[in-house]
Design an enzyme around this catalytic site. Structure first.
Site, PDB file in Angstrom:
ATOM      1  N   GLY A   1      -2.538 -14.373  16.669  1.00  0.00           N
ATOM      2  CA  GLY A   1      -3.018 -16.547  16.199  1.00  0.00           C
ATOM      3  C   GLY A   1      -1.943 -16.553  15.852  1.00  0.00           C
ATOM      4  O   GLY A   1      -1.754 -17.808  16.747  1.00  0.00           O
TER       5      GLY A   1
ATOM      6  N   TYR B   1      -5.204   6.086  13.050  1.00  0.00           N
ATOM      7  CA  TYR B   1      -4.137   5.761  13.779  1.00  0.00           C
ATOM      8  C   TYR B   1      -3.228   5.678  15.350  1.00  0.00           C
ATOM      9  O   TYR B   1      -3.219   4.086  15.561  1.00  0.00           O
ATOM     10  CB  TYR B   1      -3.300   6.562  12.986  1.00  0.00           C
ATOM     11  CG  TYR B   1      -1.834   6.087  13.477  1.00  0.00           C
ATOM     12  CD1 TYR B   1      -1.134   5.106  12.594  1.00  0.00           C
ATOM     13  CD2 TYR B   1      -0.648   6.793  14.425  1.00  0.00           C
ATOM     14  CE1 TYR B   1      -0.084   4.690  12.578  1.00  0.00           C
ATOM     15  CE2 TYR B   1       1.176   6.633  13.880  1.00  0.00           C
ATOM     16  CZ  TYR B   1       1.000   5.412  13.203  1.00  0.00           C
ATOM     17  OH  TYR B   1       2.744   5.514  12.911  1.00  0.00           O
TER      18      TYR B   1
ATOM     19  N   PHE C   1       1.136  -1.318   0.061  1.00  0.00           N
ATOM     20  CA  PHE C   1       0.005   0.021  -0.067  1.00  0.00           C
ATOM     21  C   PHE C   1       0.392   1.181  -0.083  1.00  0.00           C
ATOM     22  O   PHE C   1       0.379   2.106  -0.745  1.00  0.00           O
ATOM     23  CB  PHE C   1      -1.049   0.055   1.077  1.00  0.00           C
ATOM     24  CG  PHE C   1      -1.806   1.248   1.324  1.00  0.00           C
ATOM     25  CD1 PHE C   1      -2.151   2.200  -0.027  1.00  0.00           C
ATOM     26  CD2 PHE C   1      -1.412   1.627   3.003  1.00  0.00           C
ATOM     27  CE1 PHE C   1      -2.791   3.090   0.629  1.00  0.00           C
ATOM     28  CE2 PHE C   1      -2.760   2.895   2.902  1.00  0.00           C
ATOM     29  CZ  PHE C   1      -3.239   3.535   1.789  1.00  0.00           C
ATOM     30  N   THR C   2       1.815   1.261   0.605  1.00  0.00           N
ATOM     31  CA  THR C   2       2.861   2.278   0.909  1.00  0.00           C
ATOM     32  C   THR C   2       3.469   2.311   0.751  1.00  0.00           C
ATOM     33  O   THR C   2       5.057   3.116   1.018  1.00  0.00           O
ATOM     34  CB  THR C   2       2.646   3.051   1.984  1.00  0.00           C
ATOM     35  OG1 THR C   2       3.293   1.871   3.219  1.00  0.00           O
ATOM     36  CG2 THR C   2       1.541   3.303   2.284  1.00  0.00           C
TER      37      THR C   2
HETATM   38  P1  NAD Z   1       5.933   2.639   5.658  1.00  0.00           P
HETATM   39  O1  NAD Z   1       4.617   3.288   5.279  1.00  0.00           O
HETATM   40  O2  NAD Z   1       7.075   2.756   4.940  1.00  0.00           O
HETATM   41  O3  NAD Z   1       6.458   0.457   5.649  1.00  0.00           O
HETATM   42  C1  NAD Z   1       4.466   0.507   6.181  1.00  0.00           C
HETATM   43  C2  NAD Z   1       4.465  -0.950   5.163  1.00  0.00           C
HETATM   44  O4  NAD Z   1       3.391  -1.582   5.983  1.00  0.00           O
HETATM   45  C3  NAD Z   1       4.480  -1.167   3.750  1.00  0.00           C
HETATM   46  O5  NAD Z   1       4.726  -1.575   2.903  1.00  0.00           O
HETATM   47  C4  NAD Z   1       3.090  -1.061   3.613  1.00  0.00           C
HETATM   48  O6  NAD Z   1       2.582  -1.569   2.170  1.00  0.00           O
HETATM   49  C5  NAD Z   1       2.696  -2.237   4.649  1.00  0.00           C
HETATM   50  N1  NAD Z   1       1.389  -2.072   4.748  1.00  0.00           N
HETATM   51  C6  NAD Z   1       0.174  -1.820   5.364  1.00  0.00           C
HETATM   52  N2  NAD Z   1      -0.646  -1.938   5.849  1.00  0.00           N
HETATM   53  C7  NAD Z   1      -0.577  -3.375   5.658  1.00  0.00           C
HETATM   54  C8  NAD Z   1      -1.975  -4.219   4.930  1.00  0.00           C
HETATM   55  N3  NAD Z   1      -2.589  -4.467   5.950  1.00  0.00           N
HETATM   56  N4  NAD Z   1      -1.539  -5.825   5.129  1.00  0.00           N
HETATM   57  C9  NAD Z   1       0.190  -5.600   4.841  1.00  0.00           C
HETATM   58  N5  NAD Z   1       1.210  -4.927   4.629  1.00  0.00           N
HETATM   59  C10 NAD Z   1       0.866  -3.803   4.756  1.00  0.00           C
HETATM   60  O7  NAD Z   1       6.099   3.101   7.364  1.00  0.00           O
HETATM   61  P2  NAD Z   1       7.306   2.806   8.037  1.00  0.00           P
HETATM   62  O8  NAD Z   1       7.738   4.011   8.604  1.00  0.00           O
HETATM   63  O9  NAD Z   1       8.440   1.727   7.422  1.00  0.00           O
HETATM   64  O10 NAD Z   1       6.238   2.010   9.418  1.00  0.00           O
HETATM   65  C11 NAD Z   1       6.841   0.829   9.823  1.00  0.00           C
HETATM   66  C12 NAD Z   1       6.444   0.583  11.076  1.00  0.00           C
HETATM   67  O11 NAD Z   1       6.500   1.623  12.057  1.00  0.00           O
HETATM   68  C13 NAD Z   1       4.640   1.030  10.679  1.00  0.00           C
HETATM   69  O12 NAD Z   1       3.771   0.021  11.933  1.00  0.00           O
HETATM   70  C14 NAD Z   1       4.253   1.864  11.862  1.00  0.00           C
HETATM   71  O13 NAD Z   1       3.188   2.186  12.531  1.00  0.00           O
HETATM   72  C15 NAD Z   1       5.701   2.142  12.746  1.00  0.00           C
HETATM   73  N6  NAD Z   1       5.978   3.906  13.230  1.00  0.00           N
HETATM   74  C16 NAD Z   1       6.972   4.297  12.024  1.00  0.00           C
HETATM   75  C17 NAD Z   1       7.359   5.265  12.586  1.00  0.00           C
HETATM   76  C18 NAD Z   1       8.258   6.018  12.040  1.00  0.00           C
HETATM   77  O14 NAD Z   1       8.346   7.735  12.404  1.00  0.00           O
HETATM   78  N7  NAD Z   1       8.926   5.935  10.630  1.00  0.00           N
HETATM   79  C19 NAD Z   1       6.990   5.781  13.668  1.00  0.00           C
HETATM   80  C20 NAD Z   1       6.316   4.919  14.996  1.00  0.00           C
HETATM   81  C21 NAD Z   1       6.096   3.921  14.229  1.00  0.00           C
END
Ligand code: NAD
Ligand code: UDP
Length: 325
Positions: A104, A147, A38-39
């Protein structure tokens, strides 16, 4: 007993997930990266595809998936405000159903499972810096709630599976993290400012830029979450992982302009609803329990590496994942 573990990384093709997969593959583990893209995009893990100990699965974590694994890092969730607000109901489903599905799986396999939680669970904090004992100040009705409340509910599910079913869990609360492989159009402040500065476009300061964030470089963050997973079972968290170096958003804009040699001007735009005014992690607990872990990369050094990466990529290869960037 073999030290090689079968490890599932959900959201493994994302900004943090792809670096985590890289680290775990390099350590010799059998890594399964699960993502719905998705992202993110496959190019983030393309360099791992030929490795014998890496597998890529396209799957949506809101639906169950059957695997046999030893450890799960649950990172699947859109993380940038523009991304998670694009389809807020789906965001909540991803956090809640995603947590239920990985918990799970962990229960069935007797696997250890780590939740990527967030500083957003503290909302717009009245306590500064934020220790793990602070319960937070989240507007349940606002645009960030999908979120924040989704991640809060996921923490609750992790604790309940731990208490009721003895699932071996870890919870890390991640503070703003930046670095190479951030999506150039994710709308987050570091990616926006670098992209705008390199194109000599206006730098979009939301509000007057006096709000603060504390920026952690990707490698320090990933080291922290691996150490949390490997910590003794008596330490399940939640634990803050971030860099306490705190900056105003205006300071970040000025530093980005200076370091890129850009001609960009700073222009003010409306402040989004519920935008937290200040944020800084109290990392006392992480320092104590994670074998001397400490963020090592200061903002200037991390920004240099990130700017170099942004200069090296072809932006046209990145589609804007949502119209909200
Ligand atoms: P990102 O958007 O690059 O990575 C998230 C990944 O999850 C993406 O590859 C996206 O395609 C995938 N994804 C989203 N929905 C999905 C679904 N339903 N099923 C399968 N895959 C799905 O963001 P990131 O910065 O790499 O963040 C990774 C994790 O760390 C997240 O859970 C985010 O909440 C947490 N986080 C990140 C930050 C930050 O500053 N980067 C801060 C706090 C928390
Ligand atoms: N921000 C900004 N200009 C931008 C993008 C973000 O001034 O182009 C601000 C935003 O309002 C917030 C801070 O930068 O105060 C961090 O925003 P980001 O979306 O990166 O993360 P979060 O708000 O989730 O911490």
């Amino acid at each position: 007993m073999s030290q090689i573990k079968r490890i599932l990384v959900t959201g493994g093709a994302g900004f943090l997930g792809s670096h985590l997969c890289e680290r775990l593959v390099a350590e010799g583990h059998d890594v399964i990266c699960l993502d719905n893209f998705f992202t993110s995009q496959k190019s983030n893990v393309e360099h791992l595809l030929g490795k014998r100990n890496f597998e890529l699965v396209r799957h949506d974590i809101t639906l169950p998936y059957w695997l046999e694994v030893d450890e799960i890092y649950n990172l699947a969730c859109p993380a940038a405000p523009g991304h998670y607000q694009y389809n807020p109901i789906k965001t909540m489903k991803t956090s809640v159903l995603g947590a239920i599905n990985v918990l799970g799986m962990a229960k069935r396999c007797k696997a250890k499972v780590l939740q990527a939680s967030t500083s957003e669970i503290y909302g717009d904090p009245e306590v500064h810096p934020q220790p793990e004992t602070y319960k937070g100040s989240v507007n349940t009705l606002g645009p960030r709630a999908c979120y924040d409340e989704g991640k809060r509910a996921a923490e609750t599910l992790f604790m309940d599976y731990h208490r009721s079913n003895k699932v071996n869990i870890r919870i890390v609360r991640i503070f703003n993290t930046y670095g190479p492989r951030m999506h150039p159009y994710d709308g987050r402040v570091v990616s926006n400012f670098i992209r705008q500065a390199l194109a000599n476009e206006d730098i979009t300061l939301f509000g007057d830029g006096s709000q603060t964030r504390s920026f952690c470089y990707r490698d320090d963050l990933v080291e922290g979450i691996i150490r949390t997973m490997n910590a003794p079972d008596s330490f399940i968290g939640p634990v803050n992982i971030g860099n306490p170096g705190e900056f105003t958003i205006r300071q970040l804009a000025e530093l980005t302009v200076e370091m890129t040699g850009s001609k960009s001007r700073l222009v003010q735009k409306p402040l989004p609803a519920d935008d937290p005014k200040q944020r800084q992690p109290d990392i006392t607990l992480a320092r104590k329990h994670l074998g001397g872990w400490e963020p090592k990369i200061p903002l200037r050094e991390g920004l240099k590496k990130t700017i170099e990466w942004f200069r090296s990529i072809d932006m046209s290869h990145y589609r804007a994942p949502t119209p909200n960037y």
